[in-house]
Design an enzyme around this catalytic site. Sequence first.
Site, short mmCIF file in Angstrom:
data_model
loop_
_atom_site.label_atom_id
_atom_site.label_comp_id
_atom_site.label_asym_id
_atom_site.label_seq_id
_atom_site.Cartn_x
_atom_site.Cartn_y
_atom_site.Cartn_z
N HIS A 15 28.66 -7.14 58.75
CA HIS A 15 27.52 -6.85 59.64
C HIS A 15 26.24 -7.15 58.86
O HIS A 15 25.86 -6.40 57.96
CB HIS A 15 27.53 -5.38 60.07
CG HIS A 15 26.42 -5.02 61.02
ND1 HIS A 15 26.64 -4.38 62.21
CD2 HIS A 15 25.08 -5.22 60.96
CE1 HIS A 15 25.49 -4.19 62.84
NE2 HIS A 15 24.52 -4.70 62.09
N HIS A 17 22.08 -8.96 58.98
CA HIS A 17 20.93 -9.58 59.65
C HIS A 17 20.30 -10.60 58.69
O HIS A 17 19.79 -10.21 57.64
CB HIS A 17 19.88 -8.53 60.02
CG HIS A 17 20.41 -7.53 61.00
ND1 HIS A 17 20.30 -7.69 62.36
CD2 HIS A 17 21.10 -6.37 60.80
CE1 HIS A 17 20.89 -6.65 62.97
NE2 HIS A 17 21.38 -5.85 62.04
N LYS A 101 28.24 -9.04 70.32
CA LYS A 101 27.55 -7.81 69.95
C LYS A 101 26.95 -7.14 71.18
O LYS A 101 26.21 -7.76 71.94
CB LYS A 101 26.43 -8.14 68.94
CG LYS A 101 25.60 -6.94 68.50
CD LYS A 101 26.39 -5.98 67.63
CE LYS A 101 25.64 -4.68 67.39
NZ LYS A 101 24.94 -4.64 66.14
N HIS A 138 26.78 -1.48 68.92
CA HIS A 138 25.76 -0.56 68.39
C HIS A 138 25.94 0.73 69.17
O HIS A 138 25.54 0.83 70.33
CB HIS A 138 24.34 -1.12 68.56
CG HIS A 138 23.29 -0.22 67.96
ND1 HIS A 138 22.59 -0.53 66.83
CD2 HIS A 138 22.88 1.02 68.32
CE1 HIS A 138 21.78 0.47 66.50
NE2 HIS A 138 21.93 1.42 67.40
N HIS A 176 28.30 0.31 61.95
CA HIS A 176 27.50 1.27 61.17
C HIS A 176 27.64 2.71 61.67
O HIS A 176 26.66 3.34 62.08
CB HIS A 176 26.02 0.87 61.09
CG HIS A 176 25.40 0.37 62.37
ND1 HIS A 176 25.44 1.06 63.55
CD2 HIS A 176 24.72 -0.77 62.64
CE1 HIS A 176 24.80 0.37 64.48
NE2 HIS A 176 24.36 -0.74 63.96
N ASP A 249 24.75 -4.01 57.22
CA ASP A 249 23.60 -3.88 58.12
C ASP A 249 22.30 -4.11 57.36
O ASP A 249 21.26 -3.55 57.70
CB ASP A 249 23.57 -2.52 58.84
CG ASP A 249 22.65 -2.53 60.05
OD1 ASP A 249 22.32 -3.62 60.55
OD2 ASP A 249 22.27 -1.44 60.51
#
Length: 350
Positions: A15, A17, A101, A138, A176, A249
């Site tokens: 995971h 970004h 996602k 999420h 997460h 994350d």
Amino acid sequence: MSQAEFVIRRPDDWHLHLRDGAMLNAVLPHTSANFARAIIMPNLVPPVVTVADATAYRERIMAALPEGHQFEPLMTLYLTEATDPADVEEGVKQGLIKALKLYPAGATTNSDSGVRVIEKIYPVLEKMAEIGVPLCVHGEVTDADIDIYDREAVFIERVLSPIRDRFPDLRIVMEHITTEDGVAFVNEAGDNIAATITTHHLIINRNAYLVGGIKPHYYCLPVAKREKHRLALRAAATSGRAKFFLGTDSAPHPTHAKESACGCAGIYTSINTISCLAHVFEEEGALDKLEAFASLNGPAFYRLPVNEETIRLYKSDAPLELPSTVAVQSETVTVFDPGFPLHWRHEDMR
Ligand code: DOR
Ligand code: ZN
């Protein structure tokens, strides 16, 4: 287990970004120096919603990769109420799309295009269950009347449990997780349900961002919770159970955007995650479980081969000196400060 040196397969980040443009150029080298692969989050502006978007984004990532680095971005699509099941199937068949996602609209950074009415994506979920592609979630509700500390537990009850019951074969990663409720849900579910755990949620609880002044560099979503939840996450991560694996994350924002009256959510850990994890696993007497968490359980869930390359972790007397910020053109990104010196280092074995 207490030891000063050991070898594990090269970790992956399930995971991540990476952003785009100058930010991508600045942060990608930290990931590609430490990880073989990463699941790339699609919450760009505008989001990565089609296979064509993901193809183009993958090309930009590969173009930003430093020479000599080997790294495989595992692409995802951002689910919207308009996602076309046929496009999803095509992307998965091509081998490009590894997950989709689900952002509840308004839950976090760039989630405005996310899902408002969950039933609207049922046809896509049905297709995903059929072709076996994982849904990354999420897991927080966004209802104004739900306290932020309860949003994960309420999401499990109101959204995730109904999805699991309606699509029993759907493969789901609860991303997460931050609570003992998340750990329990995943532990009790079948093998088709797993969770990622971040580095920072193993290290900080809610005091980190609220005690002694407001500390925006410890603010992320889902927010870190009470100490008992951090301990539940530590127990899950160090259990060796196949359901739990690393998803950092790591989410870079310019320092000024976090040090603001309305600071952005996100903690940047790509650069020091492996040292932080070795510290945590050593504290828990579980260094022998680090490879499962960082390098084995993720590929098993995603049905991908484990990495053949290995890294050697070793402990040095002198603490690691890492930069506290990373330059991005005229701005900086602030690096996660675990609050203790890091003595674990690692190097590639060739
Ligand atoms: O802290 C976070 N930052 N949580 C998220 O879910 C999104 C991420 C980001 O994109 O900045
Ligand atoms: Zn994220």
